[in-house]
Scaffold this motif. Structure first.
Motif, PDB file in Angstrom:
ATOM      1  N   SER A 191       0.824  -1.206   0.000  1.00  0.00           N
ATOM      2  CA  SER A 191       0.000   0.000   0.000  1.00  0.00           C
ATOM      3  C   SER A 191       0.862   1.262   0.000  1.00  0.00           C
ATOM      4  O   SER A 191       0.579   2.216  -0.728  1.00  0.00           O
ATOM      5  N   GLU A 192       1.894   1.270   0.815  1.00  0.00           N
ATOM      6  CA  GLU A 192       2.803   2.417   0.859  1.00  0.00           C
ATOM      7  C   GLU A 192       3.508   2.609  -0.481  1.00  0.00           C
ATOM      8  O   GLU A 192       3.675   3.739  -0.946  1.00  0.00           O
ATOM      9  N   ARG A 251       1.064   4.161  -2.944  1.00  0.00           N
ATOM     10  CA  ARG A 251       0.871   5.582  -2.664  1.00  0.00           C
ATOM     11  C   ARG A 251       2.065   6.401  -3.143  1.00  0.00           C
ATOM     12  O   ARG A 251       1.905   7.490  -3.683  1.00  0.00           O
ATOM     13  N   ASN A 291      -2.944  12.733   2.401  1.00  0.00           N
ATOM     14  CA  ASN A 291      -3.929  13.230   3.357  1.00  0.00           C
ATOM     15  C   ASN A 291      -5.195  12.392   3.235  1.00  0.00           C
ATOM     16  O   ASN A 291      -6.008  12.597   2.348  1.00  0.00           O
ATOM     17  N   GLU A 292      -5.374  11.449   4.134  1.00  0.00           N
ATOM     18  CA  GLU A 292      -6.487  10.508   4.056  1.00  0.00           C
ATOM     19  C   GLU A 292      -7.828  11.123   4.430  1.00  0.00           C
ATOM     20  O   GLU A 292      -8.873  10.592   4.079  1.00  0.00           O
ATOM     21  N   GLU A 293      -7.836  12.236   5.145  1.00  0.00           N
ATOM     22  CA  GLU A 293      -9.082  12.831   5.601  1.00  0.00           C
ATOM     23  C   GLU A 293      -9.700  13.810   4.619  1.00  0.00           C
ATOM     24  O   GLU A 293     -10.833  14.222   4.794  1.00  0.00           O
ATOM     25  N   ASN A 334     -10.379  15.002   0.456  1.00  0.00           N
ATOM     26  CA  ASN A 334     -10.335  14.767  -0.989  1.00  0.00           C
ATOM     27  C   ASN A 334     -10.262  16.124  -1.672  1.00  0.00           C
ATOM     28  O   ASN A 334     -10.818  17.108  -1.174  1.00  0.00           O
TER      29      ASN A 334
END
Length: 76
Positions: free
Chosen positions: A4-5, A8, A48-50, A52
């Motif tokens: 996953s990393e 990304r 930044n997962e929080e 969009n």
């Protein structure tokens, strides 16, 4: 580095490269209303997962891309 990393990081590099090409052609880059650069925008969009981000393309009167803006989108 996990799978996953790694994915990304690949996505980050691809977006950074795309934005650098756009900036090199003369378009200004913006993140949340302030002038920014390819690295900062790519990091915000990928890591930044929080939040969009939505792209807003601003064209000149001659039909060239003048600005590329990234603004946060709230998920409802």
């Amino acid at each position: 580095m996990t799978y996953s990393e790694k994915n990304r990081y690949i996505a980050y590099m691809a977006l950074e490269h795309e934005l650098k090409k756009i900036a090199k052609k003369g378009a200004s880059l913006y993140l949340e209303g302030r002038k920014s650069d390819a690295k900062e925008i790519a990091a915000a969009c990928i890591f930044n997962e929080e939040t969009n981000y939505m792209r807003d393309y601003v064209w000149s009167e001659s039909g060239r891309l003048a600005q590329l803006k990234f603004d946060a989108v709230n998920n409802i």
